[in-house]
Design a protein around this motif. Structure first.
Motif, PDB file in Angstrom:
ATOM      1  N   SER A 178      53.887 -46.163   6.187  1.00  0.00           N
ATOM      2  CA  SER A 178      54.195 -46.535   7.568  1.00  0.00           C
ATOM      3  C   SER A 178      52.878 -46.710   8.335  1.00  0.00           C
ATOM      4  CB  SER A 178      55.028 -45.437   8.236  1.00  0.00           C
ATOM      5  OG  SER A 178      54.236 -44.268   8.423  1.00  0.00           O
ATOM      6  N   GLY A 179      52.965 -47.269   9.511  1.00  0.00           N
ATOM      7  CA  GLY A 179      51.777 -47.408  10.353  1.00  0.00           C
ATOM      8  C   GLY A 179      51.154 -46.054  10.662  1.00  0.00           C
ATOM      9  N   ASP A 210      51.307 -43.394   8.750  1.00  0.00           N
ATOM     10  CA  ASP A 210      50.642 -42.933   7.531  1.00  0.00           C
ATOM     11  C   ASP A 210      49.273 -43.598   7.381  1.00  0.00           C
ATOM     12  OD1 ASP A 210      52.695 -41.233   6.736  1.00  0.00           O
ATOM     13  OD2 ASP A 210      53.642 -42.748   5.461  1.00  0.00           O
TER      14      ASP A 210
END
Length: 74
Positions: free
Chosen positions: A27-28, A30
Motif C-alpha cells: 500500500s502507499g 507501506d
C-alpha cells in the motif's frame, strides 16, 4: 509512480524500477514506511544519502512486521 514521489528530494543511488517490482502489492502507507526505514538505516550508518540496499532492508523490515502481525492474529 508512488515510489518516485516518496523519493523526491532525497539524494542517493536508487533503482526505482527494482524497488517498485519488489514492493508490488504494498500500500502507499507501506511504501512510505519502507522509505522512512531506509532513511533511518542510512542515518544510522552515518550517511545522508540512501541506496537501493537501504530500501531493500526497509522493505524486509516491513515484510517482517506484516508477517509478525499475521502470525499473532492466527
Amino acid at each position: 509512480m508512488i515510489m518516485q514521489r516518496l523519493l523526491a528530494g532525497l539524494s542517493g543511488d536508487i533503482e526505482t524500477g527494482r524497488i517498485a517490482d519488489e514492493t508490488d502489492g504494498f500500500s502507499g502507507a507501506d511504501l512510505k514506511m519502507v522509505v522512512r526505514e531506509a532513511i533511518l538505516i542510512s542515518l544510522t550508518d552515518g550517511r545522508t544519502d540512501i541506496t537501493s540496499d537501504d530500501l531493500i532492508a526497509g522493505e524486509n523490515l516491513i515484510k517482517a512486521r506484516d508477517a509478525s502481525r499475521t502470525k499473532n492474529t492466527v
